[in-house]
Design a protein around this motif. Structure first.
Motif, PDB file in Angstrom:
ATOM      1  N   ASP A 258       0.840  -1.203   0.000  1.00 48.08           N
ATOM      2  CA  ASP A 258       0.000   0.000   0.000  1.00 48.08           C
ATOM      3  C   ASP A 258       0.882   1.262   0.000  1.00 48.08           C
ATOM      4  O   ASP A 258       0.706   2.156   0.836  1.00 48.08           O
ATOM      5  N   ARG A 261       2.350   2.415   3.290  1.00 51.41           N
ATOM      6  CA  ARG A 261       1.518   2.835   4.434  1.00 51.41           C
ATOM      7  C   ARG A 261       1.207   1.687   5.389  1.00 51.41           C
ATOM      8  O   ARG A 261       0.816   1.907   6.525  1.00 51.41           O
ATOM      9  N   ARG A 262       1.351   0.440   4.901  1.00 52.18           N
ATOM     10  CA  ARG A 262       1.081  -0.712   5.766  1.00 52.18           C
ATOM     11  C   ARG A 262       2.219  -1.728   5.587  1.00 52.18           C
ATOM     12  O   ARG A 262       2.929  -1.691   4.592  1.00 52.18           O
ATOM     13  N   GLU A 273      -0.775  -0.979  10.181  1.00 52.83           N
ATOM     14  CA  GLU A 273      -0.513   0.364   9.660  1.00 52.83           C
ATOM     15  C   GLU A 273       0.859   0.849  10.126  1.00 52.83           C
ATOM     16  O   GLU A 273       1.249   0.620  11.271  1.00 52.83           O
ATOM     17  N   VAL A 274       1.576   1.501   9.210  1.00 53.42           N
ATOM     18  CA  VAL A 274       2.886   2.050   9.568  1.00 53.42           C
ATOM     19  C   VAL A 274       2.669   3.381  10.296  1.00 53.42           C
ATOM     20  O   VAL A 274       1.967   4.248   9.783  1.00 53.42           O
ATOM     21  N   THR A 276       3.039   7.157  11.399  1.00 54.27           N
ATOM     22  CA  THR A 276       3.453   8.295  10.575  1.00 54.27           C
ATOM     23  C   THR A 276       4.953   8.551  10.695  1.00 54.27           C
ATOM     24  O   THR A 276       5.638   8.784   9.704  1.00 54.27           O
ATOM     25  N   PHE A 279       6.944   6.245   8.503  1.00 54.02           N
ATOM     26  CA  PHE A 279       6.575   6.101   7.088  1.00 54.02           C
ATOM     27  C   PHE A 279       7.752   6.450   6.162  1.00 54.02           C
ATOM     28  O   PHE A 279       8.532   7.351   6.439  1.00 54.02           O
ATOM     29  N   GLN A 280       7.867   5.678   5.070  1.00 53.18           N
ATOM     30  CA  GLN A 280       8.849   6.009   4.033  1.00 53.18           C
ATOM     31  C   GLN A 280       8.341   5.462   2.694  1.00 53.18           C
ATOM     32  O   GLN A 280       7.664   4.437   2.654  1.00 53.18           O
ATOM     33  N   HIS A 281       8.631   6.165   1.592  1.00 53.21           N
ATOM     34  CA  HIS A 281       8.162   5.726   0.266  1.00 53.21           C
ATOM     35  C   HIS A 281       8.856   4.447  -0.170  1.00 53.21           C
ATOM     36  O   HIS A 281       9.958   4.139   0.283  1.00 53.21           O
ATOM     37  N   ARG A 288      11.548  -0.236   0.686  1.00 51.67           N
ATOM     38  CA  ARG A 288      11.607   1.131   1.216  1.00 51.67           C
ATOM     39  C   ARG A 288      12.881   1.822   0.743  1.00 51.67           C
ATOM     40  O   ARG A 288      13.947   1.212   0.676  1.00 51.67           O
TER      41      ARG A 288
END
Length: 911
Positions: A258, A261-262, A273-274, A276, A279-281, A288
């Motif tokens: 996702d 995000r997860r 859920e990751v 905030t 979080f990393q793209h 990642r």
């Protein structure tokens, strides 16, 4: 990856080759082996009787054993000895090796390129080819049987160097091999080793192989040069990232989905859920972008700093402490123990452990002495001199000091020095012989509780606690029971006091190491419980004399306090769905079925964990295991150490047998047997071991080999030493110690096995046997070991035999003066003082032998007393007991005999 090939034993030992007979009839030339182990009447008298010992050293064969061929010396094969008819001749340059004949009508064996070309010459007659051990006439040649020395050399050659952990189910190098781990996603085998790296997909398949699936976990193991300590990751207030469902920690085995995000947990398959902040793209491959900057996404082993939720009472921990609890009764004053300890404590305190990234130790220390009462000492640095406080009512132990009991050794250096001068003087004229013990341990526990800190008590005790007070014990010394069905009555504790005390210690993060200096029965079976449950251990110095054993004791204490250690720890194993941990063996306490509570665990201890199926595993998929150790470090940081391991699942029996780790299996069997001995009879425990190993080998024979004649014993490459190691385990004092040892010796080795790690176990079960009469004085390495049998010895030789508990230096009666003189300063073996072993020479040879002994001591967790044995001394029977491939002094079978016995068991199972 080198192809693994089975090793085969051809024909049946003890039989002349029957020409043209495809299968072997019953073996007339073999002593029958009813009701293993053999009855004492077929025992050699006195092994070998001193009077009729052959001058040529190898003892005569026991009666009923096929006699040796004339002119067929035990040591070497006869030159030009004719191979069995129909055997291809030996390959040039490939000594002592026979090629297995191709079975008619059998396709050539796969995975063996160039089978018909001669193999490359291998040093020392090593084998890669499957082996059919040729038959010496009427006698199996021991040199043709699988042995640890050649296996160790071969593995060092094939698997030494870098071990890169970048794929699931990689079989690691042997424990004995020198290797350097490059962590690329799976934990180093130093921290966790599995008995299987390819797991049967179903419980039925698992059961049919009879192999154990077990992990040997040593979470604080030392790294070697070239390896990194696990990095520490700090997520601040956020704390470690975990799977919502199974609570596994973030690891390379989590998949981000996702758009990052997860993440999906590969153990329970649930997505979480990751947060905030984390979080990393993801890049175009779904990884990642910051993957290689984050240890927890690329390494198998790393640490997280823990937040307050992971701490006792949600409060950050205090810095842990060591408390020295010293018996000051008549015995310890007289033996010189108290004086020795007090004079050396300063040296010991220079060696307290230093945490990663720090330059000196922050640990604190405290001191308690006791006889029939308990004495605390205030060593606060602002005092002019130390103060002593006595608690006379040992029934109601309390901590009389609020402040000044635990201090930093540097800040209170002057007071500690003064105290160490005063203690021996205060008690010099003591007449106290009856001592307490339980209240003294309780005093240490109360002291640490009052300071709200975890730690370890080092308790120095000399006698069975018979003084009035809690934990008073009776003398129940009856060594005649050892080896009988009633032995468990004296190997289990006589009361539950010390178990309860152990539990109370764990619940407060206090671990107890007992240093025992007994001159008579001290009941380690009972006292040792407090160490077992709190993650501690027992050291034993029977008949201690400060001038003889003092150096050894101080070295042991320094090793003990300086090694890497975790305090107030909880360990938990999480696994992929379909399997779960069920049984745990080692020194720890459990209040539920999942959490292993360890008041302390250090680099020399290991826990064995058995894993069983509760469902099917998807075949050909990876199986994930994660072990988390939550602990307080030596500088008072609360941390989590995470170990990850990926294995493979399979439905193919051959793959399972190619991925076994025999050393892990044997340590599991040993720890399990020591536990079972407290419930079952010794015979049941031994029979279970024999039956299980026969089932393992019969399963391999049935499913993984071609249907050759039943006269062959075929062993899987990974497990070719299984019969030898099972025979070693059955002979080991922990399992078989009989009435020739004391109850305390027996309990001591049983507890030693329960706590030991793999580095220790490999030479504890198969001792190291090192020739020293032909050493190169310019070399710095340990000389190569030889097989543990009298057949490898000569009268003009000298040898060191050691197993981590005992060390012998054996001197042959014909040793040349050129060896004896430079080392001992005397003319011949008979003049060497065996009572007090001392290398007095200042020559290069003396220095080299001294270095060999020092190197062995450094590698071991304990410093051993050096026992010097001159050939034909009384002590030689004790030494012989450790020549593990020979027939035992108690009539237990030799390796050759046991292999025949196993072969028969396997044939019975297959038919």
């Amino acid at each position: 990856q080198q192809q693994q090939q089975p090793a085969m034993l051809s024909g049946h030992p003890g039989l002349p080759p029957t020409p043209g007979a495809p299968t072997m009839p019953a073996q007339p030339g073999m002593p029958p082996m009813p009701g293993y182990p053999p009855q004492p009447q077929q025992q050699q008298q006195g092994y070998p009787p001193q009077s009729q010992q052959q001058p040529g050293y190898p003892p005569q064969h026991q009666p009923g054993y096929p006699p040796q061929q004339p002119g067929f010396p035990a040591q070497q094969q006869q030159p030009g000895y004719p191979p069995q008819p129909g055997y291809p001749p030996q390959q040039p340059g490939y000594p002592g090796q026979m090629m297995p004949p191709q079975q008619p009508g059998q396709p050539p064996m796969p995975g063996r390129p160039g089978f018909n070309q001669p193999p490359a010459p291998a040093p020392g007659g090593m084998y890669q080819q499957p082996q059919q051990y040729p038959q010496a006439q009427r006698r199996l040649d021991p040199d043709q049987m699988p042995n640890p020395i050649s296996v160790i050399i071969e593995n060092q050659r094939n698997a030494g160097g870098a071990f890169v952990t970048n794929q699931a189910g990689l079989l690691p190098p042997l424990v004995t091999t020198k290797y350097v781990v490059q962590d690329q996603g799976n934990s180093s085998p130093r921290y966790v080793r599995s008995s299987l790296y390819c797991i049967p997909a179903t419980a039925d398949l698992m059961k049919s192989t009879a192999l154990p699936f077990t992990l040997i976990v040593s979470p604080m193991a030392r790294t070697v040069e070239g390896e990194y300590e696990p990095p520490i990751v700090n997520f601040g207030e956020l704390g470690p990232i975990r799977c919502n469902r199974c609570k596994a920690y973030m690891s390379p085995n989590m998949q981000f989905v996702d758009a990052g995000r997860r993440f999906q947990c590969l153990m329970c398959k649930v997505t979480t859920e990751v947060p905030t902040e984390y979080f990393q793209h993801l890049d175009h491959t779904g990884q990642r972008v910051d993957k290689y900057e984050r240890p927890e996404l690329v390494l198998g082993t790393y640490e997280f700093l823990a937040t307050k939720d992971y701490c006792r009472n949600n409060m950050p921990p205090e810095i842990p402490a060591f408390v020295f609890v010293i018996d000051v009764s008549y015995n310890t004053i007289k033996s010189g123990l108290v004086h020795l300890l007090c004079s050396q404590i300063k040296e010991v305190l220079k060696n307290l452990p230093v945490d990663q990234g720090q330059d000196k130790s922050k640990m604190r220390v405290g001191f308690i002495t006791y006889n029939s009462t308990v004495h605390f000492y205030n060593i606060k640095s602002s005092l002019a001199q130390p103060q002593m406080m006595v608690v006379g009512d040992v029934q109601d132990m309390f901590m009389p000091l609020l402040d000044g009991f635990l201090c930093h050794p540097e800040e209170s250096e002057a007071l500690i020095d003064a105290l160490m001068e005063q203690i021996p003087k205060m008690f010099v004229d003591t007449k106290e012989t009856e001592t307490v013990l339980y209240p003294a341990i309780q005093a240490g526990l109360e002291a640490l509780k009052a300071s709200n800190c975890a730690g370890k008590l080092l308790v120095f005790n000399s006698t069975l606690p018979i003084a009035e007070g809690r934990g008073k014990l009776k003398n129940r010394d009856d060594r005649k029971l050892l080896g009988t069905d009633k032995e468990k009555t004296v190997l289990t504790p006589q009361c539950v006091s010390y178990n309860q005390l152990g539990q109370e210690c764990v619940q407060n993060g206090v671990s107890v190491d007992l240093f025992l200096f007994n001159n008579s029965y001290i009941d380690i079976a009972t006292l040792g419980q407090v160490s077992r449950m709190s993650g501690g251990e027992v050291y034993k110095y029977t008949y201690f004399q400060a001038d003889l054993d003092g150096k050894r004791l101080i070295e042991d204490i320094i090793k003990n306090v300086s090694r890497p250690i975790a305090f107030d720890a909880v360990m938990r194993v999480r696994t992929s769905a379909g399997i779960r941990p069920t049984d745990f063996y080692g020194h720890f306490f459990m209040t539920n079925t999942t959490d292993v509570e360890l008041a302390s665990i250090d680099c020399d201890k290991a826990v064995a964990i058995e894993i069983k199926h509760d469902d099917k595993l998807p075949p050909e998929e990876n199986i994930y295991l994660q072990i988390a150790l939550l602990y307080t470090s030596v500088s008072g940081q609360r941390r989590l150490r995470v170990l990850n391991l990926a294995l493979r699942a399979t439905t193919t029996v051959a793959d399972i047998f190619k991925s076994c780790d025999l050393d892990a299996m044997m340590l599991f069997f040993a720890k399990q047997a020591c536990t079972k001995l407290l419930e079952l009879t010794p015979k049941q425990v031994k029979d279970n071991l024999i039956n299980r190993s026969a089932q393992i080998l019969a399963c391999y024979r049935k499913h993984c080999t071609s249907p050759t004649s039943a006269g062959q014993l075929i062993l899987p490459e990974c497990l070719k030493l299984l019969p030898l190691y099972i025979s070693c385990l059955l002979k080991n004092d922990a399992i078989s110690g009989g009435a020739d040892m004391t109850l305390d010796d027996r309990s001591y080795v049983m507890q030693f096995v329960q706590a030991m790690d793999l580095n220790m176990s490999v030479s504890f079960f198969y001792p190291r046997f090192i020739p020293i009469h032909n050493v190169d004085v310019d070399d710095n390495e340990l000389p190569m070991s030889i097989r543990c049998t009298h057949e490898k010895m000569s009268e003009d030789g000298a040898y060191i035999l050691e197993n981590g508990v005992h060390l012998f230096v054996w001197l042959g009666q014909s040793l040349p003066q050129t060896f004896i003189q430079p080392i001992f300063g005397v003319q011949c073996t008979q003049q060497v003082n065996a009572e007090r072993f001392a290398i007095i020479g200042e020559t290069p040879l003396a220095e080299r032998i001294r270095n060999i002994i020092d190197t062995i001591m450094m590698e071991r967790t304990r410093n051993m007393r050096v026992n010097c044995v001159r050939q034909n001394d009384k002590l030689e029977t004790v030494f012989r007991h450790f020549l593990i491939e020979d027939r035992g002094t108690d009539g237990s079978p030799s390796y050759v005999d046991f292999l025949c016995h196993m072969h028969k068991e396997i044939k019975d199972l297959l038919s």
